[in-house]
Design an enzyme around this catalytic site. Structure first.
Site, PDB file in Angstrom:
ATOM      1  N   GLY A  56     -13.710  -5.083   0.494  1.00  0.00           N
ATOM      2  CA  GLY A  56     -13.105  -4.518   1.842  1.00  0.00           C
ATOM      3  C   GLY A  56     -14.448  -5.149   2.682  1.00  0.00           C
ATOM      4  N   LYS A  70      -0.502  -0.769  -4.435  1.00  0.00           N
ATOM      5  CA  LYS A  70      -2.138  -0.393  -3.804  1.00  0.00           C
ATOM      6  C   LYS A  70      -2.050   1.502  -3.823  1.00  0.00           C
ATOM      7  CE  LYS A  70      -6.112  -1.609  -1.066  1.00  0.00           C
ATOM      8  NZ  LYS A  70      -5.795  -0.489  -0.889  1.00  0.00           N
ATOM      9  N   ARG A  93     -20.321  -3.253  -4.360  1.00  0.00           N
ATOM     10  CA  ARG A  93     -21.031  -3.251  -3.537  1.00  0.00           C
ATOM     11  C   ARG A  93     -22.172  -4.546  -4.011  1.00  0.00           C
ATOM     12  NH1 ARG A  93     -17.884  -1.225  -1.017  1.00  0.00           N
ATOM     13  NH2 ARG A  93     -18.652   0.485   0.832  1.00  0.00           N
ATOM     14  N   THR A 106       0.692  -1.262   0.013  1.00  0.00           N
ATOM     15  CA  THR A 106       0.247  -0.001   0.252  1.00  0.00           C
ATOM     16  C   THR A 106       0.884   0.769  -0.584  1.00  0.00           C
ATOM     17  OG1 THR A 106      -2.006  -0.935   0.735  1.00  0.00           O
ATOM     18  CG2 THR A 106      -1.307   1.346   1.317  1.00  0.00           C
ATOM     19  N   GLY A 110     -12.799   0.196  -3.877  1.00  0.00           N
ATOM     20  CA  GLY A 110     -13.319   1.028  -3.756  1.00  0.00           C
ATOM     21  C   GLY A 110     -14.352   0.980  -4.147  1.00  0.00           C
ATOM     22  N   GLY A 111     -15.384   1.013  -3.450  1.00  0.00           N
ATOM     23  CA  GLY A 111     -17.140   0.961  -3.434  1.00  0.00           C
ATOM     24  C   GLY A 111     -17.827  -0.825  -4.560  1.00  0.00           C
ATOM     25  N   HIS A 127      -7.929   4.176  -1.642  1.00  0.00           N
ATOM     26  CA  HIS A 127      -7.941   3.755  -0.066  1.00  0.00           C
ATOM     27  C   HIS A 127      -9.885   3.541   0.006  1.00  0.00           C
ATOM     28  CE1 HIS A 127      -4.818   2.630   2.733  1.00  0.00           C
ATOM     29  NE2 HIS A 127      -6.109   2.509   3.493  1.00  0.00           N
TER      30      HIS A 127
END
Length: 358
Positions: A306, A228, A287, A154, A284-285, A252
């Site tokens: 995540g 990352k 769903r 990261t 990221g995001g 992030h």
């Protein structure tokens, strides 16, 4: 209650987690503009499906970093998972193993990396750069020895972004939850009004990484190396020159620079810039299975998921994570076929449009 979409797991997790722990998981930095934009950007993307295609023998399997996985996804690194359930990282890693997707062990895991890797499956290790380079490279060695298949470095955390929810809560780790991979002081447990103890702890332990740090990791390991937190095309190209095998396009999760562009908006140009010899993943995001399809169509080899995995963990431990991963798998199979694709490689040829109505 039957959970039929990830929003159901989000509500279940929020119902069971203490407010400050929910804020630690759900929140972003600053005004949370980037956090919100991650979802808005994905919702504005629409697919152009193909019809009358032969879907016999359809599969969601794909090769990621040289190994077959059941889906084009991995479980993203998330710190301190025992905050969300007593079984923490072990439960999440077991569910990922059973689902056939990689699980990325976090430097700030609340269980030692060796115990997490020992559950089997496809463990990767996420590295934060510490003030002591020797300690950083020792973590890489430990990950290799434990059987991890990749190092995910990261690079977007020279220090932790200002996460206002945590600051307002004076958030600190509870007794029994700690950074288990290295000896650390009490800073993360010291509650002070207006200060995030977790941010204070990382400020003491982390150092800003640079390209020399990347070179040191590349020289230390023969494992695939993934950087990352890349958003700029110029950084992506330099990552390839530095020997990276993969890039995670990511802001992030909206938790570092508030105002950083959503990864999905630059994914296509980054993928085009490093089209040979470097895999590109999106974080990221994500769903839904539909979000995974959009990412693949725009050039991603795979996505990282995540927060939704942590919702499942909070709601029902390993069973909850398993249900989240099964739901994503079912959704992805569904949308892949409805888009007229019999494979992930076919999905990469889909066209998309950005709509003002999303």
């Amino acid at each position: 209650m039957t959970h039929v979409c990830l929003d159901d797991f989000e509500r279940a997790a929020r119902d069971v987690l203490p407010g400050e722990i929910w804020d630690f998981l759900a929140g972003g930095s600053g005004a949370e503009a980037s956090l919100t934009a991650n979802r808005t950007a994905l919702e504005r993307i629409f697919m152009i499906p193909r019809m009358l295609r032969d879907l016999t023998g359809s599969t969601t399997e794909v090769e990621v970093l040289g190994r077959r996985t059941a889906l084009p996804m991995a479980v993203a690194p998330v710190a301190y998972q025992r905050l969300f359930h007593p079984d923490g990282e072990i439960a999440a890693a077991c569910a990922a193993r059973d689902a056939g997707v990689p699980y990325i062990i976090c430097t700030l895991s609340s269980v030692p990396l060796e115990k997490i890797a020992a559950v089997g499956g496809r463990p990767w290790f996420q590295l934060y750069w510490l003030r002591d380079e020797k300690r950083s490279l020792e973590l890489v060695r430990r990950a290799e020895d434990a059987g991890c298949e990749a190092i995910v470095f990261t690079v977007d955390v020279p220090w932790m972004g200002r996460r206002l929810r945590d600051m307002r809560n004076g958030f600190a780790l509870p007794d029994g939850v700690r950074a288990a991979n290295f000896a650390a002081g009490a800073a993360a447990h010291r509650r002070t009004q207006g200060i995030s103890a977790v941010a204070d702890h990382t400020a003491r332990e982390f150092a800003p990484a640079d390209w020399e740090s990347v070179a040191a990791v590349r020289a230390r390991t023969d494992l695939p190396l993934v950087l990352k937190g890349i958003l700029a095309v110029e950084d992506a190209r330099r990552a390839v020159e530095a020997g990276a095998d993969g890039i995670v396009v990511s802001n992030h999760g909206g938790r570092q620079l508030d105002g950083a562009v959503p990864g999905i908006e630059v994914l296509g140009e980054v993928a085009a810039a490093v089209s040979v010899g470097c895999e590109v993943l999106l974080d990221g995001g994500i769903r839904s299975g539909g979000d995974i399809l959009k990412a693949v169509a725009l050039g991603a080899s795979a996505v990282l998921v995540g927060r939704p995995v942590m919702w499942g963990l909070a709601a029902a431990g390993q069973d909850g994570v398993q249900q989240v991963l099964e739901l994503l798998a079912a959704e992805f199979r569904d949308v892949l076929g409805l888009a007229g694709c019999d494979s992930v490689s076919a999905a990469r040829r889909l066209s998309t449009r950005v709509s003002q109505y999303g």
